[in-house]
Scaffold this motif. Structure first.
Motif, PDB file in Angstrom:
ATOM      1  N   ASP A  47       0.822  -1.214   0.000  1.00 39.14           N
ATOM      2  CA  ASP A  47       0.000   0.000   0.000  1.00 39.14           C
ATOM      3  C   ASP A  47       0.852   1.258   0.000  1.00 39.14           C
ATOM      4  O   ASP A  47       0.575   2.217  -0.725  1.00 39.14           O
ATOM      5  CB  ASP A  47      -0.931   0.016   1.216  1.00 39.14           C
ATOM      6  CG  ASP A  47      -2.031  -1.020   1.143  1.00 39.14           C
ATOM      7  OD1 ASP A  47      -2.284  -1.575   0.045  1.00 39.14           O
ATOM      8  OD2 ASP A  47      -2.638  -1.297   2.198  1.00 39.14           O
ATOM      9  N   TRP A  50       2.433   2.472  -3.319  1.00 36.29           N
ATOM     10  CA  TRP A  50       1.510   3.094  -4.270  1.00 36.29           C
ATOM     11  C   TRP A  50       1.201   4.533  -3.893  1.00 36.29           C
ATOM     12  O   TRP A  50       0.792   5.325  -4.737  1.00 36.29           O
ATOM     13  CB  TRP A  50       0.205   2.311  -4.360  1.00 36.29           C
ATOM     14  CG  TRP A  50       0.323   0.991  -5.041  1.00 36.29           C
ATOM     15  CD1 TRP A  50       0.097  -0.223  -4.502  1.00 36.29           C
ATOM     16  CD2 TRP A  50       0.702   0.742  -6.402  1.00 36.29           C
ATOM     17  NE1 TRP A  50       0.328  -1.217  -5.421  1.00 36.29           N
ATOM     18  CE2 TRP A  50       0.696  -0.651  -6.599  1.00 36.29           C
ATOM     19  CE3 TRP A  50       1.064   1.562  -7.468  1.00 36.29           C
ATOM     20  CZ2 TRP A  50       1.024  -1.236  -7.818  1.00 36.29           C
ATOM     21  CZ3 TRP A  50       1.390   0.973  -8.681  1.00 36.29           C
ATOM     22  CH2 TRP A  50       1.364  -0.407  -8.844  1.00 36.29           C
ATOM     23  N   THR A  51       1.384   4.901  -2.625  1.00 24.17           N
ATOM     24  CA  THR A  51       0.884   6.196  -2.153  1.00 24.17           C
ATOM     25  C   THR A  51       1.916   7.057  -1.434  1.00 24.17           C
ATOM     26  O   THR A  51       1.553   8.100  -0.897  1.00 24.17           O
ATOM     27  CB  THR A  51      -0.291   5.967  -1.191  1.00 24.17           C
ATOM     28  OG1 THR A  51       0.175   5.218  -0.054  1.00 24.17           O
ATOM     29  CG2 THR A  51      -1.430   5.228  -1.860  1.00 24.17           C
ATOM     30  N   PHE A  57       4.524   6.858  -8.008  1.00 21.65           N
ATOM     31  CA  PHE A  57       4.421   5.570  -7.324  1.00 21.65           C
ATOM     32  C   PHE A  57       5.576   4.713  -7.820  1.00 21.65           C
ATOM     33  O   PHE A  57       6.233   5.030  -8.800  1.00 21.65           O
ATOM     34  CB  PHE A  57       3.084   4.880  -7.614  1.00 21.65           C
ATOM     35  CG  PHE A  57       2.907   4.487  -9.052  1.00 21.65           C
ATOM     36  CD1 PHE A  57       3.294   3.235  -9.505  1.00 21.65           C
ATOM     37  CD2 PHE A  57       2.356   5.381  -9.968  1.00 21.65           C
ATOM     38  CE1 PHE A  57       3.146   2.883 -10.837  1.00 21.65           C
ATOM     39  CE2 PHE A  57       2.208   5.030 -11.300  1.00 21.65           C
ATOM     40  CZ  PHE A  57       2.606   3.776 -11.732  1.00 21.65           C
TER      41      PHE A  57
END
Length: 150
Positions: A47, A50-51, A57
């Protein structure tokens, strides 16, 4: 023989240093496999990649995905090399694997505030040095910059 780098976390957690290490490997055209100790940590790292910044990313997948072999960064909880990576990152209590063939670089990232992680890293350091591998030890300073200590 693989080069082995030991990264001693002190002022920043894995999530803050991993993107930089991955981006450096990718900029050199290397594939990377990142092994963490649990599915929970794998999910958190997945997670985060990706952020971690708003405008970018890191391209990656988990080893459970069908196209893992074709991806530049694969996250796993197993001691395998699903994408024929040249770089293996061991984090969250994962020890350096016995089989280092095929890797140019092994990176062990360990928590400097965890006595068990320190003991394990010392054991892996001795093992790496006695096996004839080039090993270097990096420690964070107060600002989070890496300093080569050995």
């Amino acid at each position: 023989m693989a080069e082995i780098l030991f990264f001693h976390l002190q002022s920043r957690p894995l999530e803050q240093v991993l993107p930089t290490i991955l981006n450096r490997a990718l900029s050199r055209g290397q594939k990377v496999v990142v092994e963490v100790s649990s599915q929970e940590r794998l999910g958190a790292v997945d997670d985060h990649l990706w952020t971690y910044v708003d405008d970018s990313f890191l391209p990656h997948v988990t080893a459970m995905e069908a196209d893992a072999a074709a991806n530049p960064v694969v996250l796993t909880t197993l001691d395998h090399n699903p994408n024929a990576a040249q770089v293996r990152i061991c984090a969250e209590g994962v020890r350096i694997p016995d089989a280092l063939e095929g890797y140019e670089r092994i990176v062990l990232i360990f928590d400097g505030d965890d006595p068990d992680a320190l003991t394990a890293a010392r054991e892996d350091w001795k093992k790496a040095r006695s096996s004839g591998h080039a090993a270097s030890y990096w420690q964070q300073d107060e600002t989070g910059r890496w300093e080569k200590k050995a």
